[in-house]
Write an enzyme that holds these catalytic residues in place. Structure first.
Site, PDB file in Angstrom:
ATOM      1  N   PHE A  34       6.714 -20.394  41.770  1.00 14.14           N
ATOM      2  CA  PHE A  34       6.694 -21.585  40.892  1.00 14.14           C
ATOM      3  C   PHE A  34       7.676 -22.631  41.403  1.00 14.14           C
ATOM      4  O   PHE A  34       7.394 -23.823  41.419  1.00 14.14           O
ATOM      5  CB  PHE A  34       7.143 -21.230  39.472  1.00 14.14           C
ATOM      6  CG  PHE A  34       6.111 -20.527  38.630  1.00 14.14           C
ATOM      7  CD1 PHE A  34       4.761 -20.732  38.826  1.00 14.14           C
ATOM      8  CD2 PHE A  34       6.516 -19.670  37.608  1.00 14.14           C
ATOM      9  CE1 PHE A  34       3.827 -20.076  38.035  1.00 14.14           C
ATOM     10  CE2 PHE A  34       5.592 -19.012  36.811  1.00 14.14           C
ATOM     11  CZ  PHE A  34       4.251 -19.211  37.024  1.00 14.14           C
TER      12      PHE A  34
ATOM     13  N   SER B 237      11.048 -26.039  20.930  1.00 11.26           N
ATOM     14  CA  SER B 237       9.592 -25.898  21.019  1.00 11.26           C
ATOM     15  C   SER B 237       9.242 -24.810  22.032  1.00 11.26           C
ATOM     16  O   SER B 237      10.080 -24.435  22.866  1.00 11.26           O
ATOM     17  CB  SER B 237       8.961 -27.237  21.408  1.00 11.26           C
ATOM     18  OG  SER B 237       9.626 -27.802  22.528  1.00 11.26           O
TER      19      SER B 237
ATOM     20  N   ASP C 222      -1.753 -31.816  38.428  1.00 11.17           N
ATOM     21  CA  ASP C 222      -1.922 -31.493  39.850  1.00 11.17           C
ATOM     22  C   ASP C 222      -3.268 -30.811  40.006  1.00 11.17           C
ATOM     23  O   ASP C 222      -3.498 -29.777  39.391  1.00 11.17           O
ATOM     24  CB  ASP C 222      -0.860 -30.475  40.308  1.00 11.17           C
ATOM     25  CG  ASP C 222       0.518 -31.100  40.383  1.00 11.17           C
ATOM     26  OD1 ASP C 222       0.627 -32.198  40.949  1.00 11.17           O
ATOM     27  OD2 ASP C 222       1.463 -30.476  39.871  1.00 11.17           O
TER      28      ASP C 222
ATOM     29  N   GLU D 211       6.076 -23.302  24.701  1.00 12.74           N
ATOM     30  CA  GLU D 211       4.838 -23.646  25.409  1.00 12.74           C
ATOM     31  C   GLU D 211       4.029 -22.399  25.746  1.00 12.74           C
ATOM     32  O   GLU D 211       4.578 -21.390  26.175  1.00 12.74           O
ATOM     33  CB  GLU D 211       5.234 -24.381  26.701  1.00 12.74           C
ATOM     34  CG  GLU D 211       4.063 -24.750  27.585  1.00 12.74           C
ATOM     35  CD  GLU D 211       4.512 -25.556  28.797  1.00 12.74           C
ATOM     36  OE1 GLU D 211       5.276 -26.534  28.647  1.00 12.74           O
ATOM     37  OE2 GLU D 211       4.099 -25.185  29.914  1.00 12.74           O
TER      38      GLU D 211
ATOM     39  N   HIS E 260      12.874 -26.653  25.309  1.00 14.55           N
ATOM     40  CA  HIS E 260      11.432 -26.383  25.288  1.00 14.55           C
ATOM     41  C   HIS E 260      11.225 -25.164  26.180  1.00 14.55           C
ATOM     42  O   HIS E 260      11.478 -25.227  27.390  1.00 14.55           O
ATOM     43  CB  HIS E 260      10.676 -27.606  25.839  1.00 14.55           C
ATOM     44  CG  HIS E 260       9.200 -27.425  25.975  1.00 14.55           C
ATOM     45  ND1 HIS E 260       8.323 -27.575  24.923  1.00 14.55           N
ATOM     46  CD2 HIS E 260       8.424 -27.102  27.043  1.00 14.55           C
ATOM     47  CE1 HIS E 260       7.078 -27.366  25.340  1.00 14.55           C
ATOM     48  NE2 HIS E 260       7.114 -27.069  26.621  1.00 14.55           N
TER      49      HIS E 260
HETATM   50  P1  FAD Z   1       3.821 -38.869  37.092  1.00 11.96           P
HETATM   51  O1  FAD Z   1       4.859 -39.228  36.129  1.00 11.96           O
HETATM   52  O2  FAD Z   1       2.608 -39.732  37.199  1.00 11.96           O
HETATM   53  O3  FAD Z   1       4.507 -38.753  38.532  1.00 11.96           O
HETATM   54  C1  FAD Z   1       3.830 -38.129  39.611  1.00 11.96           C
HETATM   55  C2  FAD Z   1       4.406 -38.645  40.927  1.00 11.96           C
HETATM   56  O4  FAD Z   1       4.004 -39.992  41.142  1.00 11.96           O
HETATM   57  C3  FAD Z   1       5.932 -38.644  40.984  1.00 11.96           C
HETATM   58  O5  FAD Z   1       6.310 -38.326  42.305  1.00 11.96           O
HETATM   59  C4  FAD Z   1       6.308 -40.087  40.659  1.00 11.96           C
HETATM   60  O6  FAD Z   1       7.550 -40.459  41.237  1.00 11.96           O
HETATM   61  C5  FAD Z   1       5.130 -40.837  41.284  1.00 11.96           C
HETATM   62  N1  FAD Z   1       4.808 -42.092  40.604  1.00 11.96           N
HETATM   63  C6  FAD Z   1       4.619 -42.267  39.281  1.00 11.96           C
HETATM   64  N2  FAD Z   1       4.288 -43.554  39.027  1.00 11.96           N
HETATM   65  C7  FAD Z   1       4.280 -44.189  40.217  1.00 11.96           C
HETATM   66  C8  FAD Z   1       3.994 -45.530  40.621  1.00 11.96           C
HETATM   67  N3  FAD Z   1       3.653 -46.470  39.720  1.00 11.96           N
HETATM   68  N4  FAD Z   1       4.063 -45.820  41.950  1.00 11.96           N
HETATM   69  C9  FAD Z   1       4.380 -44.873  42.868  1.00 11.96           C
HETATM   70  N5  FAD Z   1       4.665 -43.590  42.535  1.00 11.96           N
HETATM   71  C10 FAD Z   1       4.601 -43.255  41.230  1.00 11.96           C
HETATM   72  N6  FAD Z   1       0.583 -29.748  35.020  1.00 11.96           N
HETATM   73  C11 FAD Z   1      -0.681 -29.407  34.628  1.00 11.96           C
HETATM   74  O7  FAD Z   1      -1.604 -29.489  35.442  1.00 11.96           O
HETATM   75  N7  FAD Z   1      -0.928 -28.997  33.345  1.00 11.96           N
HETATM   76  C12 FAD Z   1       0.041 -28.929  32.407  1.00 11.96           C
HETATM   77  O8  FAD Z   1      -0.220 -28.559  31.257  1.00 11.96           O
HETATM   78  C13 FAD Z   1       1.385 -29.284  32.775  1.00 11.96           C
HETATM   79  N8  FAD Z   1       2.392 -29.280  31.877  1.00 11.96           N
HETATM   80  C14 FAD Z   1       3.643 -29.722  32.243  1.00 11.96           C
HETATM   81  C15 FAD Z   1       4.645 -29.797  31.278  1.00 11.96           C
HETATM   82  C16 FAD Z   1       5.912 -30.239  31.615  1.00 11.96           C
HETATM   83  C17 FAD Z   1       6.972 -30.328  30.539  1.00 11.96           C
HETATM   84  C18 FAD Z   1       6.217 -30.604  32.960  1.00 11.96           C
HETATM   85  C19 FAD Z   1       7.583 -31.044  33.358  1.00 11.96           C
HETATM   86  C20 FAD Z   1       5.216 -30.532  33.923  1.00 11.96           C
HETATM   87  C21 FAD Z   1       3.920 -30.110  33.584  1.00 11.96           C
HETATM   88  N9  FAD Z   1       2.881 -30.065  34.514  1.00 11.96           N
HETATM   89  C22 FAD Z   1       1.603 -29.694  34.128  1.00 11.96           C
HETATM   90  C23 FAD Z   1       3.125 -30.409  35.915  1.00 11.96           C
HETATM   91  C24 FAD Z   1       2.820 -31.886  36.223  1.00 11.96           C
HETATM   92  O9  FAD Z   1       1.466 -32.166  35.985  1.00 11.96           O
HETATM   93  C25 FAD Z   1       3.159 -32.110  37.691  1.00 11.96           C
HETATM   94  O10 FAD Z   1       4.541 -32.055  37.884  1.00 11.96           O
HETATM   95  C26 FAD Z   1       2.552 -33.356  38.321  1.00 11.96           C
HETATM   96  O11 FAD Z   1       2.718 -33.253  39.736  1.00 11.96           O
HETATM   97  C27 FAD Z   1       3.199 -34.660  37.903  1.00 11.96           C
HETATM   98  O12 FAD Z   1       2.916 -34.978  36.628  1.00 11.96           O
HETATM   99  P2  FAD Z   1       3.701 -36.191  35.898  1.00 11.96           P
HETATM  100  O13 FAD Z   1       3.091 -36.343  34.581  1.00 11.96           O
HETATM  101  O14 FAD Z   1       5.148 -35.970  35.987  1.00 11.96           O
HETATM  102  O15 FAD Z   1       3.263 -37.396  36.870  1.00 11.96           O
END
Ligand code: FAD
Length: 286
Positions: A214, A12, A106, A14, A264
């Protein structure tokens, strides 16, 4: 790596939603090139807090219509209300979209990370499942080198498991240049009973300053042997492009040989870097 070897590799690409007319024209040409490779899907990033809400939506629907390739929006929950998320999810559903890259996101620095009604990506996965059942294939993020804000690797693995338990179908990793980090991550997931496909996120190396910036932000480690080489040729783009292509091609080759269930590509809306790696790997003929 056994859990991953059962899956046929998928590929895929992005994109980010362009802001200007020049960017829109460029993306049209870029996605046409990648469409020729017949990928499993394209994805389009989302500005946390909704800063690209309309642009992401427009780019997703136009990309899907013009290329015929399935296209997935990224959607993050930080900074958005349930009502806003519900509206967008239903808009995607009504427009024939069936895959979402589901994230926390973020917010720009200084705004914290817990603003909004859903705190974590696992909450957004649960919310989408509650609202739309199994309509969407949900991708989530995985961090072989640990998310930079996680308290520990174990805590981050638990957070990853929470996303899978909430209903994620597959995952895409943050980019990394260290194969062992991926292998150990997969082994830990297997021990925890997680066996969804965990596809490798691939960041081509083309520019010293961007890569460093980054990587500092997202916690990706640049191994010293790579860093020293690109630092000593920081202004020689030809060198960095050739060296980066070789490094990332080797990385992908080894990961696919180990059984990684696909790649990806973080294209940054550029054709050449990802396409060169694709061609070096001979993926069109596989
Ligand atoms: P989560 O999975 O919610 O985790 C975030 C943090 O919280 C982690 O440190 C985790 O350990 C902690 N955590 C999770 N659940 C709990 C809990 N229940 N209790 C305590 N701690 C917890 N960002 C953007 O803004 N836009 C995008 O389009 C984008 N695309 C991305 C695509 C990919 C493939 C990847 C890998 C990242 C992307 N990001 C994007 C970045 C991402 O949003 C950041 O890395 C963000 O900081 C974390 O997102 P997450 O979904 O992994 O969060």
């Amino acid at each position: 790596m056994k859990s991953q070897q059962q899956y046929k590799p998928r590929f895929s690409f992005e994109f980010f939603p362009p802001k200007t007319d020049v960017g829109i024209t460029k993306l049209k040409a870029v996605r046409e090139e990648f469409a020729k490779l017949n990928p499993a899907f394209f994805s389009v990033t989302y500005g946390a807090g909704g800063s690209t809400r309309d642009r992401t939506f427009d780019t997703v629907t136009e990309t899907k219509t013009s290329t015929g390739i399935n296209t997935a929006p990224h959607l993050s929950c930080v900074g958005d209300t349930r009502e806003q998320l519900r509206g967008l999810i239903n808009q995607y559903k009504d427009n024939g979209i069936n895959r979402i890259v589901t994230l926390r996101g973020d917010l720009p620095s200084g705004m914290g990370s817990s603003v909004g009604e859903l705190q974590y990506a696992s909450d957004l996965v649960s919310f989408i499942r509650e609202e739309t059942g199994d309509h969407f294939h949900l991708e989530v993020a995985a961090y072989p080198e640990m998310h930079p804000q996680a308290k520990s690797m174990d805590a981050d693995l638990q957070a990853f498991k929470a996303k899978v338990d909430a209903g994620a179908n597959s995952a895409i990793t943050q980019y990394f240049y260290n194969i062992d980090a991926y292998k150990f991550f997969i082994d830990s997931c297997e021990k925890m009973g997680i066996n969804i496909p965990i596809v490798v996120g691939v960041m081509p190396i083309t520019n010293h300053d961007n890569l460093m910036r980054f990587s500092n932000m997202c916690g990706a480690e640049i191994p010293r042997w790579i860093r020293t080489r690109i630092e000593s040729h920081a202004t020689d783009l030809d060198y960095i492009t050739k060296f980066g292509e070789e490094v990332v091609t080797n990385l992908c080759e080894q990961l696919l040989d180990l059984g990684a269930p696909g790649l990806h590509f973080y294209t940054l809306n550029q054709v050449e870097p990802s396409l060169s790696i694709w061609n070096n790997l001979g993926l069109s003929s596989k």
